[in-house]
Design an enzyme around this catalytic site. Structure first.
Site, mmCIF file in Angstrom:
data_model
loop_
_atom_site.group_PDB
_atom_site.id
_atom_site.type_symbol
_atom_site.label_atom_id
_atom_site.label_comp_id
_atom_site.label_asym_id
_atom_site.label_seq_id
_atom_site.Cartn_x
_atom_site.Cartn_y
_atom_site.Cartn_z
ATOM 1 C CB ILE A 34 -0.973 -0.019 1.203
ATOM 2 C CG1 ILE A 34 -1.946 -1.189 1.034
ATOM 3 C CG2 ILE A 34 -1.733 1.306 1.314
ATOM 4 C CD1 ILE A 34 -2.944 -1.379 2.149
ATOM 5 N N GLY A 58 8.141 -5.338 3.224
ATOM 6 C CA GLY A 58 8.190 -4.534 1.993
ATOM 7 C C GLY A 58 9.354 -4.984 1.122
ATOM 8 C CG LEU A 98 0.866 3.333 5.272
ATOM 9 C CD1 LEU A 98 1.062 3.228 3.766
ATOM 10 C CD2 LEU A 98 -0.609 3.222 5.612
ATOM 11 C CB THR A 117 6.057 -4.700 14.518
ATOM 12 O OG1 THR A 117 7.082 -5.668 14.547
ATOM 13 C CG2 THR A 117 6.224 -3.812 13.299
ATOM 14 C CE1 TYR A 171 -2.001 -6.444 12.071
ATOM 15 C CE2 TYR A 171 -4.099 -7.294 11.273
ATOM 16 C CZ TYR A 171 -3.032 -6.426 11.146
ATOM 17 O OH TYR A 171 -3.001 -5.528 10.116
#
Ligand code: UDP
Length: 358
Positions: A34, A58, A98, A117, A171
């Protein structure tokens, strides 16, 4: 499209940049699926973009086509690098956060990494942005609705999470905590924040490596290998084209009345996973078999899934006048085309390598 108004941050630089016709965006997780699409759109409209990404999920491949832009800077580093983060936040007008651990497979396999994270990253961003009250636009997830079955989900619905012994919910819980934290910074410290809950987002450059269903199904279909459905296949999802997601994100970032709000962003066309498998097979003219495996085998013993996940996008529409438009058929075709091109590219590379070796 230019921002309609400068975001409400307590700084003169942002006004200066706005008058000069651009804003400077810091995107954490900017080399992700994204993030890279957002960077592309912002560069296209003349803004300046700084990407921060540790490449955990990524990839440099995602931003290779942007690297020649003089308005792009990228840092392959961690949010934990406090000095760098402070400098980048200081230089930015708007921070788009993000960076997160995503993908159900990754979450089930690495719960510690997921929680740390998500929670630590968001906390660091908010703390750094608060010094000069920079606008923080932060991505949350439809996972936070958990086992709520009352679709479509409105933003003020209850979050129904499973027990802490089931890793999947870590999560949702970590992202819900991120939301609480962001909204608390707004309430208590007047830091302008916007929280967006992204529903299943798909499109070119998304990898199926972390379990995402659509790229996995399309890839299998193109290879004529088995398409694997987890569970009964009666669970459903709504898939939003990444171009629509980016349009929604950009409009929300440019909307002053979105500050302090939580907003759903997704498509409302619902399909069961079983029907998705058949649809993908049909649209790619594939001869793949369709097989079923139990959740226990796909994830971990006792895995709990969300049976339905449909967004209410009335708030998004009221704030921005935008609703995602792309049909599922078009999305599947675009993803298939992306994989075909990618395979062609790889085939070309291997031909070049062979020719060079000769
Ligand atoms: N799924 C599947 N086969 C796959 C990957 C996922 O049947 O190869 C199922 C998964 O169990 C879930 C749905 O597809 O019910 C969507 O999974 P995904 O990981 O894409 O996103 P989620 O909506 O669960 O976050």
């Amino acid at each position: 499209m230019r921002p309609r108004k400068p975001p409400p941050a307590d700084t003169t630089t942002i006004l200066k940049h706005f008058e000069e016709g651009f804003l400077r965006y810091l995107i954490t997780g900017g080399a992700g699926f994204i993030g890279s699409h957002l960077a592309e759109r912002l560069l296209d409209r003349g803004d300046h973009v700084v990407l921060l990404d540790n490449l955990s999920t990524g990839s440099v491949e995602n931003i290779r086509h942007l690297k020649s832009s003089p308005r792009l800077q990228y840092h392959l580093d961690n949010i934990e690098n406090r000095q760098l983060l402070a400098e980048l936040v200081d230089d930015a007008d708007v921070i788009v956060h993000l960076a997160a651990a995503v993908g159900v497979k990754l979450i089930v396999e690495s719960p510690v990494r997921t929680i740390e994270t998500n929670v630590n990253g968001t906390q660091r961003i908010l703390e750094a942005a608060c010094k000069k009250k920079k606008l923080v636009f932060t991505a949350s997830t439809s996972e936070v609705y958990g086992k709520n079955t009352n679709v479509p989900f409105r933003e003020d619905a209850d979050l129904v999470l499973g027990p802490t012994t089931k890793g999947r919910w870590s999560y949702a819980a970590s992202k819900a905590l991120d939301e609480f934290l962001a909204l608390s910074y707004w309430k208590e410290k007047k830091l302008p924040v916007i929280v967006v809950r992204l529903f299943n987002t798909v499109g070119p450059r998304q990898t199926g490596r972390y379990g995402m269903v659509l790229p996995n199904f399309v890839k299998s279909a193109l290879e004529n290998s088995a398409i694997t459905i987890y569970g009964s296949g009666k669970q459903s999802r709504c898939f939003c084209d990444v171009r629509d997601t980016i349009e929604g994100l950009i409009r929300l970032m440019d909307t002053e009345s979105a500050v302090g709000e939580v907003v759903n962003l997704g498509n409302t066309e619902e399909i069961t996973i079983e029907d998705l498998a058949h649809r993908v097979k049909e649209r790619t003219a594939s001869s793949s078999a369709i097989k079923y495996i139990p959740y226990d085998q796909a994830y971990e013993p006792g895995f709990e899934d969300m049976m339905r996940r449909v967004p209410s996008i009335e708030k998004l529409y009221a704030l921005t006048g935008f609703r995602p438009q792309t049909s599922l058929n078009e999305i599947i075709d675009r993803v298939a085309e992306h994989f075909r091109q990618k395979n062609l590219g790889l085939a070309d590379l291997s031909r070049v390598a062979t020719a060079n070796a000769d």
